[in-house]
Design a protein around this motif. Structure first.
Motif, PDB file in Angstrom:
ATOM      1  N   GLU A 251      17.811  47.332 102.177  1.00 56.65           N
ATOM      2  CA  GLU A 251      18.577  48.109 101.222  1.00 56.65           C
ATOM      3  C   GLU A 251      19.913  48.520 101.827  1.00 56.65           C
ATOM      4  OE1 GLU A 251      16.324  51.411  99.905  1.00 56.65           O
ATOM      5  OE2 GLU A 251      14.705  50.210  99.064  1.00 56.65           O
ATOM      6  N   LEU A 252      20.981  48.160 101.137  1.00 57.80           N
ATOM      7  CA  LEU A 252      22.324  48.535 101.566  1.00 57.80           C
ATOM      8  C   LEU A 252      22.901  49.562 100.605  1.00 57.80           C
ATOM      9  CD1 LEU A 252      23.874  45.061 102.501  1.00 57.80           C
ATOM     10  CD2 LEU A 252      22.874  46.769 104.041  1.00 57.80           C
ATOM     11  N   THR A 253      23.790  50.379 101.120  1.00 57.22           N
ATOM     12  CA  THR A 253      24.472  51.388 100.320  1.00 57.22           C
ATOM     13  C   THR A 253      25.941  51.374 100.691  1.00 57.22           C
ATOM     14  OG1 THR A 253      22.508  52.799 100.190  1.00 57.22           O
ATOM     15  CG2 THR A 253      24.623  53.857  99.783  1.00 57.22           C
ATOM     16  N   ALA A 254      26.789  51.643  99.728  1.00 55.90           N
ATOM     17  CA  ALA A 254      28.220  51.764  99.971  1.00 55.90           C
ATOM     18  C   ALA A 254      28.633  53.206  99.743  1.00 55.90           C
ATOM     19  CB  ALA A 254      29.002  50.837  99.047  1.00 55.90           C
ATOM     20  N   THR A 255      29.487  53.726 100.602  1.00 55.21           N
ATOM     21  CA  THR A 255      29.959  55.100 100.466  1.00 55.21           C
ATOM     22  C   THR A 255      31.370  55.208 101.017  1.00 55.21           C
ATOM     23  OG1 THR A 255      29.441  57.413 100.959  1.00 55.21           O
ATOM     24  CG2 THR A 255      29.066  55.841 102.725  1.00 55.21           C
ATOM     25  N   VAL A 256      32.131  56.146 100.491  1.00 57.61           N
ATOM     26  CA  VAL A 256      33.472  56.393 101.015  1.00 57.61           C
ATOM     27  C   VAL A 256      33.345  56.925 102.441  1.00 57.61           C
ATOM     28  CG1 VAL A 256      35.571  57.762 100.760  1.00 57.61           C
ATOM     29  CG2 VAL A 256      34.424  56.844  98.729  1.00 57.61           C
ATOM     30  N   LEU A 257      34.094  56.339 103.355  1.00 59.94           N
ATOM     31  CA  LEU A 257      33.991  56.695 104.767  1.00 59.94           C
ATOM     32  C   LEU A 257      35.093  57.704 105.113  1.00 59.94           C
ATOM     33  CD1 LEU A 257      32.378  56.112 107.353  1.00 59.94           C
ATOM     34  CD2 LEU A 257      33.988  54.282 107.848  1.00 59.94           C
ATOM     35  N   SER A 258      34.748  58.973 104.956  1.00 59.82           N
ATOM     36  CA  SER A 258      35.697  60.035 105.283  1.00 59.82           C
ATOM     37  C   SER A 258      35.849  60.127 106.798  1.00 59.82           C
ATOM     38  CB  SER A 258      35.183  61.362 104.734  1.00 59.82           C
ATOM     39  OG  SER A 258      33.977  61.722 105.390  1.00 59.82           O
ATOM     40  N   PRO A 259      36.894  60.815 107.291  1.00 63.61           N
ATOM     41  CA  PRO A 259      37.032  60.988 108.745  1.00 63.61           C
ATOM     42  C   PRO A 259      35.803  61.625 109.378  1.00 63.61           C
ATOM     43  CG  PRO A 259      39.076  61.575 107.653  1.00 63.61           C
ATOM     44  CD  PRO A 259      38.082  61.323 106.567  1.00 63.61           C
ATOM     45  N   ALA A 260      35.173  62.587 108.676  1.00 61.83           N
ATOM     46  CA  ALA A 260      33.974  63.229 109.219  1.00 61.83           C
ATOM     47  C   ALA A 260      32.830  62.228 109.341  1.00 61.83           C
ATOM     48  CB  ALA A 260      33.562  64.402 108.337  1.00 61.83           C
ATOM     49  N   LEU A 261      32.658  61.397 108.309  1.00 68.06           N
ATOM     50  CA  LEU A 261      31.596  60.390 108.364  1.00 68.06           C
ATOM     51  C   LEU A 261      31.887  59.336 109.418  1.00 68.06           C
ATOM     52  CD1 LEU A 261      30.517  59.707 104.657  1.00 68.06           C
ATOM     53  CD2 LEU A 261      29.315  61.007 106.419  1.00 68.06           C
ATOM     54  N   LEU A 262      33.177  59.022 109.605  1.00 70.03           N
ATOM     55  CA  LEU A 262      33.543  58.049 110.629  1.00 70.03           C
ATOM     56  C   LEU A 262      33.151  58.568 112.013  1.00 70.03           C
ATOM     57  CD1 LEU A 262      34.968  55.336 111.175  1.00 70.03           C
ATOM     58  CD2 LEU A 262      37.098  56.609 111.427  1.00 70.03           C
TER      59      LEU A 262
ATOM     60  N   LEU B 290      42.763  51.455 110.491  1.00 80.67           N
ATOM     61  CA  LEU B 290      42.489  52.130 109.222  1.00 80.67           C
ATOM     62  C   LEU B 290      43.454  53.267 108.931  1.00 80.67           C
ATOM     63  CD1 LEU B 290      38.593  52.349 109.492  1.00 80.67           C
ATOM     64  CD2 LEU B 290      39.900  50.891 107.927  1.00 80.67           C
ATOM     65  N   HIS B 291      44.441  53.477 109.781  1.00 76.22           N
ATOM     66  CA  HIS B 291      45.352  54.599 109.615  1.00 76.22           C
ATOM     67  C   HIS B 291      46.004  54.583 108.223  1.00 76.22           C
ATOM     68  CE1 HIS B 291      48.103  57.777 110.718  1.00 76.22           C
ATOM     69  NE2 HIS B 291      49.129  57.039 110.294  1.00 76.22           N
ATOM     70  N   GLY B 292      45.866  55.701 107.515  1.00 79.99           N
ATOM     71  CA  GLY B 292      46.458  55.830 106.196  1.00 79.99           C
ATOM     72  C   GLY B 292      45.621  55.254 105.074  1.00 79.99           C
ATOM     73  N   LEU B 293      44.446  54.703 105.377  1.00 82.75           N
ATOM     74  CA  LEU B 293      43.582  54.097 104.360  1.00 82.75           C
ATOM     75  C   LEU B 293      42.324  54.942 104.159  1.00 82.75           C
ATOM     76  CD1 LEU B 293      43.774  50.351 105.500  1.00 82.75           C
ATOM     77  CD2 LEU B 293      45.101  51.466 103.689  1.00 82.75           C
TER      78      LEU B 293
END
Length: 554
Positions: free
Chosen positions: A500-511, A467-470
């Motif tokens: 129930e599913l949810t989509a969210t931007v996966l920031s480095p902190a969330l990762l 995922l580097h750079g993405l």
């Protein structure tokens, strides 16, 4: 006139109880896998199904080959993958219900109205058609073959039975456990030597069908057995007799279970052949799979045997009513009616919301559940649609279900696998359509009992370099995303069947929190046999040449 009114009432009730069957949905990742494999097979791209975890291709492709072939054939005729699976599920339901009704009629002599009423009374039959599964098709083919053989044991019928049985086993390898019924059916009508001869013809036809079907994909039934045994070993799933007992209860439901208990004595009194069929076959399958019947749908091939016992119980009550002993028949009828029409209670989520009490009023629960699954797919469609042109769009799936849902929807939207960077080979797959490219990251290690303990390492050692750079998007349960966003530690194990599913931007902190979340959840899990990523990768490597032979044939 009364008979006509009874048929009309039964038809109205059937229309209501079967109404969710018009809109079946995917029950979990395995059903989506069958459809995806069918699409890949139709295009000659089996190796693109799950390249980072090839045992998935082998297990679902070989142990459910008949369903995969069915989907592939219908896709080649122009149907979508979902339409193909819907048609196969409906075909299985028709064959199962029709074949069971014919067998029950022959084994019990009951009137058709009573037979249809009892089949409708067993919730496991109707409810297993509310979602996509190979079980319905396999059971339908098998029971249809038994019904043909029960009508007459000639050479032609034996060959037809063998053909249908062979096809059924290609759909579900465990259906071989029900094939002794062929000999018992023949033995009911003729001496053992002639019965054995007719059974032998059916067996030869079945084996021939089985081997020819596997030959179509360059494999053999032995490959399916080997792959299935390997998967069971990796699961390290302990036997669960309580869950098996619960599956039987949910399949029959309290009303049919009561009739079944009342029918045991008449079944035993009907002679050894009938007793061996009606009682022996359910006993054989339950003993052979002791602790391994985890889902209600696994009991579908027992439909004609269990339903026949229920019919005998109902006939016993009718006999008592006609003879003037009406207390027991009246009490049982009142109890069954009360259980059916009461408000939903004791609802178990097992491939959907199964209500022990209040089945009639529980149909909206099934409809809501189906709507939730469709909502999950709509979410995935929105994520796919958000992929920007001219750049790589990364999607991380938290669990196996949403991972396979995403792969299926990518295929049905026209995306196909393309070469990717070596850093992603062990955990990702790149799919492209025109100028849009989606990188699918699969951190969950399927088939391994200690998948949760491996998850954090897969994220840090495999996913992060890929995922580097993405800026990836995470698809996970709503509960998972809520905890990650708020920094809340899991207080209980996450339930992977969360609808129930949810989509969210996966920031480095969330990762980072995602890995920590899984680490905390799996802290008390058994260590499992494969504790390193290399060991896990080696354990899930390809066991056969299935899939690799299809590579590159686009």
């Amino acid at each position: 006139m009364k008979l006509r009114a009874a048929w009309i009432a039964l038809a109205v009730l059937a229309a209501w109880l079967l109404s969710p069957a018009l809109y079946p949905v995917h029950v979990e990742g395995f059903s989506a896998s069958i459809v995806s494999l069918g699409i890949h097979l139709s295009e000659g791209t089996l190796a693109d199904f799950f390249p980072s975890q090839p045992i998935n291709t082998e297990y679902f492709g070989l142990t459910k080959l008949g369903a995969v072939l069915g989907v592939a054939g219908l896709v080649k005729l122009g149907l979508s993958g979902e339409a193909a699976m819907r048609l196969l599920t409906l075909l299985g339901l028709i064959l199962l219900a029709g074949g069971s009704a014919r067998l029950i009629r022959q084994w019990t002599g009951a009137p058709w109205l009573l037979i249809c009423a009892v089949l409708l009374l067993i919730p496991g039959i109707a409810e297993s058609s509310f979602f996509f599964a190979d079980n319905m098709l396999g059971a339908g083919l098998l029971v249809a073959g038994l019904a043909i053989f029960a009508a007459r044991q000639g050479v032609a019928t034996a060959l037809a039975t063998g053909l249908l049985t062979g096809l059924a086993i290609t759909v579900r390898t465990d259906l071989v456990l029900v094939t002794p019924a062929i000999l018992l059916i023949a033995w009911q009508r003729q001496p053992l030597p002639r019965a054995a001869a007719a059974t032998a013809i059916a067996a030869i036809a079945s084996l021939t069908t089985l081997w020819l079907a596997f030959a179509l994909v360059g494999a053999s039934p032995l490959d399916a057995i080997r792959t299935g045994a390997r998967a069971v070993t990796l699961w390290e799933r302990p036997g669960d007799l309580w869950r098996q007992s619960l599956a039987m209860l949910l399949f029959l439901g309290p009303p049919a279970l009561l009739l079944c208990l009342l029918g045991i004595r008449p079944a035993l009194a009907g002679g050894r052949h009938r007793a061996a069929l009606l009682l022996g076959m359910p006993l054989l399958m339950n003993l052979a799979l002791a602790g391994r019947i985890w889902e209600v749908r696994q009991l579908l091939p027992l439909t004609p045997f269990l339903a026949s016992v229920c019919v005998l119980g109902a006939m016993q009550l009718l006999s008592e009513w006609r003879s003037g002993r009406r207390f027991m028949p009246g009490a049982v009828s009142a109890l069954i009616a009360a259980v059916l029409i009461a408000p939903p209670a004791i609802v178990y989520v097992s491939d959907g919301p199964r209500a022990m009490i209040g089945r009639i009023a529980a149909i909206p629960l099934w409809q809501q559940w189906q709507a939730g699954v469709r909502g999950n797919f709509a979410l995935i469609d929105r994520v796919i649609a958000s992929a920007p042109p001219g750049a790589t769009f990364a999607v991380v799936t938290d669990y196996w279900n949403e991972d396979r849902y995403l792969h299926l929807r990518l295929l049905e939207h026209g995306y196909r696998a393309v070469p990717q960077s070596p850093e992603c080979d062990a955990i990702g797959q790149t799919m492209a359509k025109g100028d849009r490219t989606i990188l699918q990251i699969s951190p969950h290690q399927t088939f391994l009992a200690n998948a949760g303990t491996l998850y954090p390492a897969r994220l840090t050692q495999l996913a992060s370099p890929c995922l580097h750079g993405l800026q990836p998007v995470l698809i996970a349960s709503s509960d998972r995303v809520r905890r990650l966003a708020n920094g809340i530690d899991p207080v209980a194990a996450w339930h992977p069947d969360d609808p129930e599913l949810t989509a969210t931007v996966l920031s480095p902190a969330l990762l980072d929190r995602l890995g920590r979340d899984h680490r905390l959840e799996s802290a008390n899990d058994p260590p499992g046999k494969f504790r390193t990523l290399d060991a896990a990768r080696d354990a899930t490597r390809a066991q056969t040449r299935f899939g690799t032979r299809q590579a590159g044939r686009r």
